[in-house]
Design a protein around this motif. Structure first.
Motif, short mmCIF file in Angstrom:
data_model
loop_
_atom_site.label_atom_id
_atom_site.label_comp_id
_atom_site.label_asym_id
_atom_site.label_seq_id
_atom_site.Cartn_x
_atom_site.Cartn_y
_atom_site.Cartn_z
N ASP A 13 0.83 -1.20 0.00
CA ASP A 13 0.00 0.00 0.00
C ASP A 13 0.87 1.26 0.00
O ASP A 13 2.10 1.19 0.13
CB ASP A 13 -0.99 0.00 1.16
CG ASP A 13 -0.32 0.03 2.53
OD1 ASP A 13 0.85 0.45 2.63
OD2 ASP A 13 -0.97 -0.36 3.52
N GLU A 14 0.23 2.39 -0.16
CA GLU A 14 0.96 3.65 -0.29
C GLU A 14 1.77 4.00 0.97
O GLU A 14 2.81 4.63 0.87
CB GLU A 14 0.02 4.79 -0.64
CG GLU A 14 -1.04 5.07 0.42
CD GLU A 14 -2.02 6.14 0.00
OE1 GLU A 14 -1.78 7.32 0.34
OE2 GLU A 14 -3.01 5.79 -0.65
N PHE A 15 1.31 3.55 2.14
CA PHE A 15 2.03 3.85 3.38
C PHE A 15 3.35 3.08 3.44
O PHE A 15 4.37 3.61 3.87
CB PHE A 15 1.16 3.55 4.60
CG PHE A 15 -0.09 4.37 4.64
CD1 PHE A 15 -0.03 5.75 4.88
CD2 PHE A 15 -1.32 3.79 4.39
CE1 PHE A 15 -1.18 6.52 4.88
CE2 PHE A 15 -2.48 4.55 4.41
CZ PHE A 15 -2.41 5.93 4.65
N GLU A 16 3.33 1.82 3.01
CA GLU A 16 4.55 1.02 2.97
C GLU A 16 5.55 1.62 1.98
O GLU A 16 6.75 1.71 2.28
CB GLU A 16 4.24 -0.42 2.57
CG GLU A 16 3.51 -1.22 3.62
CD GLU A 16 3.12 -2.59 3.11
OE1 GLU A 16 3.66 -3.58 3.64
OE2 GLU A 16 2.29 -2.66 2.18
N LEU A 17 5.06 2.03 0.82
CA LEU A 17 5.94 2.63 -0.20
C LEU A 17 6.51 3.97 0.28
O LEU A 17 7.67 4.28 0.03
CB LEU A 17 5.18 2.81 -1.51
CG LEU A 17 4.81 1.51 -2.24
CD1 LEU A 17 3.93 1.82 -3.43
CD2 LEU A 17 6.04 0.74 -2.66
N GLU A 18 5.69 4.75 0.98
CA GLU A 18 6.16 6.03 1.50
C GLU A 18 7.24 5.82 2.57
O GLU A 18 8.27 6.51 2.56
CB GLU A 18 4.99 6.83 2.09
CG GLU A 18 5.41 8.20 2.57
CD GLU A 18 4.24 9.04 3.08
OE1 GLU A 18 4.51 10.14 3.59
OE2 GLU A 18 3.09 8.59 2.97
#
Length: 85
Positions: A13-18
């Motif tokens: 998800d975007e939080f892991e990538l961020e």
């Protein structure tokens, strides 16, 4: 002729990538050595991040002992760690 099945890269998800991006930027600015776990590769990539290319989405890692430069796609990086000595 059927194509061979290739394992798909795990989705994140975007939080892991961020969080992953933040770790890479921090390591880049501190010029600290990193150990990257890369999807689809047996061995980890170790070295110092010398360039974060937003155009090609590649992370350039220079191996400290050799004149070797690895260019790793951002989305293939699964984990960023500090090497243990």
């Amino acid at each position: 002729m059927a194509k061979a099945k290739v394992a798909k890269r795990p989705t994140r998800d975007e939080f892991e990538l961020e969080e992953l991006g933040n770790q890479l930027v921090e390591a880049y600015h501190e010029r600290s050595e990193v150990l990257l776990t890369v999807w689809g590769k047996e061995e980890q990539v170790q070295g110092v991040i010398v360039k974060l290319d937003s155009r090609t989405r590649l992370v350039h890692v220079e191996h400290t002992e050799e004149e070797f430069m690895a260019k790793v796609p951002f989305l293939d990086i699964m984990r960023v760690e500090s090497p243990r000595y």
